[in-house]
Enzyme design. Structure first.
Site, PDB file in Angstrom:
ATOM      1  N   TYR A 271       0.840  -1.202   0.000  1.00  0.00           N
ATOM      2  CA  TYR A 271       0.000   0.000   0.000  1.00  0.00           C
ATOM      3  C   TYR A 271       0.872   1.249   0.000  1.00  0.00           C
ATOM      4  CZ  TYR A 271      -3.935   3.050   0.790  1.00  0.00           C
ATOM      5  OH  TYR A 271      -4.883   4.013   0.630  1.00  0.00           O
TER       6      TYR A 271
ATOM      7  N   ASP B 176       0.840  18.305 -22.023  1.00  0.00           N
ATOM      8  CA  ASP B 176       0.158  17.010 -22.054  1.00  0.00           C
ATOM      9  C   ASP B 176       1.051  16.116 -22.906  1.00  0.00           C
ATOM     10  OD1 ASP B 176      -1.307  14.758 -22.912  1.00  0.00           O
ATOM     11  OD2 ASP B 176      -3.213  15.803 -22.703  1.00  0.00           O
TER      12      ASP B 176
ATOM     13  N   LYS C 199      -0.607   5.522 -23.979  1.00  0.00           N
ATOM     14  CA  LYS C 199      -0.195   5.714 -25.378  1.00  0.00           C
ATOM     15  C   LYS C 199       1.308   5.463 -25.537  1.00  0.00           C
ATOM     16  CE  LYS C 199      -4.205   8.429 -26.448  1.00  0.00           C
ATOM     17  NZ  LYS C 199      -4.684   8.670 -27.802  1.00  0.00           N
TER      18      LYS C 199
ATOM     19  N   ARG D 107     -14.585  11.804 -34.559  1.00  0.00           N
ATOM     20  CA  ARG D 107     -13.967  12.974 -33.937  1.00  0.00           C
ATOM     21  C   ARG D 107     -14.496  14.201 -34.663  1.00  0.00           C
ATOM     22  NH1 ARG D 107     -11.448  11.274 -29.072  1.00  0.00           N
ATOM     23  NH2 ARG D 107     -13.664  11.623 -28.843  1.00  0.00           N
TER      24      ARG D 107
ATOM     25  N   PHE E  76     -20.384  11.333 -26.705  1.00  0.00           N
ATOM     26  CA  PHE E  76     -19.943  10.345 -27.688  1.00  0.00           C
ATOM     27  C   PHE E  76     -19.712   8.978 -27.074  1.00  0.00           C
ATOM     28  CE2 PHE E  76     -15.468  10.259 -26.426  1.00  0.00           C
ATOM     29  CZ  PHE E  76     -15.298  11.489 -25.805  1.00  0.00           C
TER      30      PHE E  76
ATOM     31  N   PHE F 255      -8.510  18.638 -25.629  1.00  0.00           N
ATOM     32  CA  PHE F 255      -8.890  17.236 -25.752  1.00  0.00           C
ATOM     33  C   PHE F 255     -10.212  17.085 -24.993  1.00  0.00           C
ATOM     34  CE2 PHE F 255      -8.953  12.725 -24.636  1.00  0.00           C
ATOM     35  CZ  PHE F 255      -8.971  12.229 -25.924  1.00  0.00           C
ATOM     36  N   THR F 256     -11.000  16.088 -25.390  1.00  0.00           N
ATOM     37  CA  THR F 256     -12.373  15.974 -24.847  1.00  0.00           C
ATOM     38  C   THR F 256     -12.409  15.952 -23.311  1.00  0.00           C
ATOM     39  OG1 THR F 256     -12.167  13.588 -25.146  1.00  0.00           O
ATOM     40  CG2 THR F 256     -13.325  14.798 -26.874  1.00  0.00           C
TER      41      THR F 256
HETATM   42  N1  F0G Z   1      -4.717  13.769 -23.269  1.00  0.00           N
HETATM   43  C1  F0G Z   1      -4.639  13.309 -24.516  1.00  0.00           C
HETATM   44  C2  F0G Z   1      -3.846  14.055 -25.530  1.00  0.00           C
HETATM   45  C3  F0G Z   1      -5.285  12.097 -24.866  1.00  0.00           C
HETATM   46  O1  F0G Z   1      -5.189  11.658 -26.117  1.00  0.00           O
HETATM   47  C4  F0G Z   1      -6.018  11.408 -23.887  1.00  0.00           C
HETATM   48  C5  F0G Z   1      -6.726  10.184 -24.212  1.00  0.00           C
HETATM   49  C6  F0G Z   1      -6.068  11.934 -22.592  1.00  0.00           C
HETATM   50  C7  F0G Z   1      -5.400  13.112 -22.306  1.00  0.00           C
HETATM   51  C8  F0G Z   1      -6.827  11.240 -21.514  1.00  0.00           C
HETATM   52  O2  F0G Z   1      -6.118  10.129 -21.106  1.00  0.00           O
HETATM   53  O3  F0G Z   1      -7.641   8.219 -21.675  1.00  0.00           O
HETATM   54  O4  F0G Z   1      -5.688   7.920 -20.129  1.00  0.00           O
HETATM   55  O5  F0G Z   1      -7.676   9.198 -19.406  1.00  0.00           O
HETATM   56  N2  F0G Z   1      -6.971   9.792 -25.380  1.00  0.00           N
HETATM   57  C9  F0G Z   1      -7.671   8.565 -25.731  1.00  0.00           C
HETATM   58  C10 F0G Z   1      -7.908   8.504 -27.214  1.00  0.00           C
HETATM   59  C11 F0G Z   1      -8.890   8.321 -24.942  1.00  0.00           C
HETATM   60  O6  F0G Z   1      -8.591   7.580 -27.649  1.00  0.00           O
HETATM   61  O7  F0G Z   1      -7.393   9.344 -27.955  1.00  0.00           O
HETATM   62  P1  F0G Z   1      -6.817   8.792 -20.567  1.00  0.00           P
END
Ligand code: F0G
Length: 481
Positions: free
Chosen positions: A79, A222, A265, A388, A454, A131-132
């Site tokens: 832990y 990021d 990624k 997208r 989405f 980013f979303t």
């Molecule tokens: N920032 C970027 C540039 C991303 O592409 C993503 C995720 C995140 C933050 C969020 O990270 O998913 O680990 O919580 N991109 C994925 C995609 C979901 O399909 O492009 P996460």
């Protein structure tokens, strides 16, 4: 990596052996139609048993290396104070040049903690492009996101090497207009996801950093796709032609006050981190880590993934690893262009993208051309892609529809998972779809969630075009294809 063939062509070639495989199956067109209808024309809601080639995302779907899997076996599950944490700390110090870090369960958890610590109501968060999940977190804290991209960013047919750059004049103007105190930080996203995986240049990052420092504004990177952005800098920015990926990564991070990343990624694991050399930033975020994620030495990640991330961070600075999907994507995009498919150019870092507003020019944004294209691609190939565009853009606070800047279907290329023949198949089915574009109609929401719609939204195919498209495909290729 590319090798030069006898006839002068460059061939993207795998610098690894495939030692473990996972079976996949091509469901026939009639089954795909039933699956798509069940999924409400939303590719997120398909089951993988119905998917042949999964190009939904490169997030958490990359092939891990033998060394990563081996490292998972020596994970120290504790832990608090586990050795795995210290091995990750060593990798972060060695590869990123950063002293303090917080593990989190994935990228958006980092965004959550950063938003909670630094974004206040009325704040303007400046970014090259949102980013979303990032935007959702900043807006939920009462902030507004300002996207200061350049005039090249939204051109889908371009030769500009760095469409992810920030517009420096717009940045100066935004700071003058809102005042530095209203801007908690500037966020630069590596290999800018939503505009087609497009990188920013080191020169641009340095300019942004200089301005941020002059105004006392924090600069956050990021770095979810940092190895790919570094690879593009190496290939496209003359000053770095001879630099190693590792040196470029360190040079990028030296310009920023803090970074966060989705480890799903570039590092091929499931997890994330926030890292900085500024102790006061670390101290400001740390209290929230056990509240939302877990104790400091695991922070919501499994210790196996922490071990794999330590290895993945080191491996991502290998030229072969950093280029593994980028070179295949470049080939994919070149093949699409050859076949007259409106692919986003230049090729980006996480996917090949198709401009749905060009492939399906008869569909207005109100009926979601990119969503329709993602559905049509699945119906005619079993390939799962991601919308997208406007579907991925939530309504404004008054409930009005906000049109996406672009209408893209994203064909993600997870690292070391798919091969040239998979890519060739995808291009062929896109070619068929292009010739039958008039059969593809629009979509309409029948279930629309209030945030990040989405993910769980369900739609219907206006006028029942899905069945007609599947029938036309079956007529050409037979019931088994
Ligand atoms: N920032 C970027 C540039 C991303 O592409 C993503 C995720 C995140 C933050 C969020 O990270 O998913 O680990 O919580 N991109 C994925 C995609 C979901 O399909 O492009 P996460």
């Amino acid at each position: 990596m590319n090798v030069r063939l006898t006839d002068g062509r460059d061939l993207p070639i795998e610098m690894h052996k495939v030692r473990i495989v996972q079976r996949t199956r091509l469901a026939p067109a009639a089954e795909r139609l039933a699956a798509m209808q069940e999924a409400g024309y939303n590719t997120f809601l398909l089951r993988t048993r119905d998917v042949f080639i999964d190009m939904l995302t490169d997030s958490g779907t990359n092939a891990m290396s033998d060394c990563q899997l081996a490292a998972m076996m020596v994970a120290d599950d504790a832990y608090a104070g586990g050795e795995s944490y210290y091995r990750l700390a060593d990798a972060i110090r060695d590869v990123l040049g950063l002293e303090h870090f917080l593990p989190v369960h994935q990228g958006r958890a980092a965004e959550h903690l950063i938003a909670k610590t630094f974004v206040k109501p009325g704040h303007k968060v400046i970014t090259n492009y949102h980013f979303t999940t990032t935007r959702a977190h900043f807006e939920l804290m009462g902030g507004e996101v300002l996207e200061l991209y350049t005039s090249e960013a939204l051109k889908t047919d371009s030769t500009h090497p760095f469409k992810g750059n920030m517009d420096i004049n717009r940045l100066e103007a935004a700071i003058a207009e809102h005042g530095a105190e209203a801007i908690p930080f500037i966020r630069m996203e590596c290999t800018t996801n939503l505009i087609g995986g497009q990188p920013f240049s080191m020169a641009n990052l340095r300019d942004v950093s200089r301005i941020a420092r002059r105004h006392g504004i924090m600069l956050i990177l990021d770095t979810s796709l940092i190895s790919e952005n570094a690879y593009f800098i190496k290939r496209r920015e003359a000053e770095y032609f001879d630099a190693s990926i590792g040196d470029i990564v360190k040079a990028m991070l030296a310009e920023a006050d803090m970074m966060y990343m989705s480890g799903r990624k570039s590092t091929c694991v499931r997890g994330g981190i926030i890292a900085t050399n500024r102790r006061e930033i670390f101290d400001a975020i740390r209290p929230w880590l056990p509240v939302y994620e877990g104790f400091l030495t695991y922070g919501g990640m499994s210790s196996k993934e922490i071990e794999a991330m330590a290895v993945g961070l080191r491996e991502m600075t290998d030229l072969e690893v950093a280029s593994s999907s980028a070179d295949l994507i470049a080939h994919f995009v070149a093949r699409m262009v050859e076949e007259g498919i409106p692919a986003v150019t230049p090729p980006g870092g996480l996917a090949g993208h198709v401009d749905a507003s060009k492939l399906l020019p008869h569909l207005p944004q109100t009926v979601y051309p990119a969503g329709a294209l993602a559905a049509a691609v699945y119906l005619t190939s079993g390939v799962r892609t991601m919308e997208r565009g406007t579907v991925s853009t939530d309504r404004d606070v008054h409930g009005n529809e906000v049109m996406g800047d672009l209408e893209l279907a994203r064909f993600a290329v997870p690292r070391r998972v798919y091969t040239m023949s998979h890519i060739e198949y995808v291009v062929d089915r896109l070619k068929w779809l292009k010739e039958h574009a008039d059969l593809v109609g629009g979509l309409r929401f029948v279930e629309e969630p209030p945030v990040l719609r989405f993910f769980f939204g369900k739609m219907e195919d206006l006028g029942g075009w899905g069945a007609r498209l599947a029938a036309a495909f079956e007529k050409d290729f037979g019931p088994e294809a």
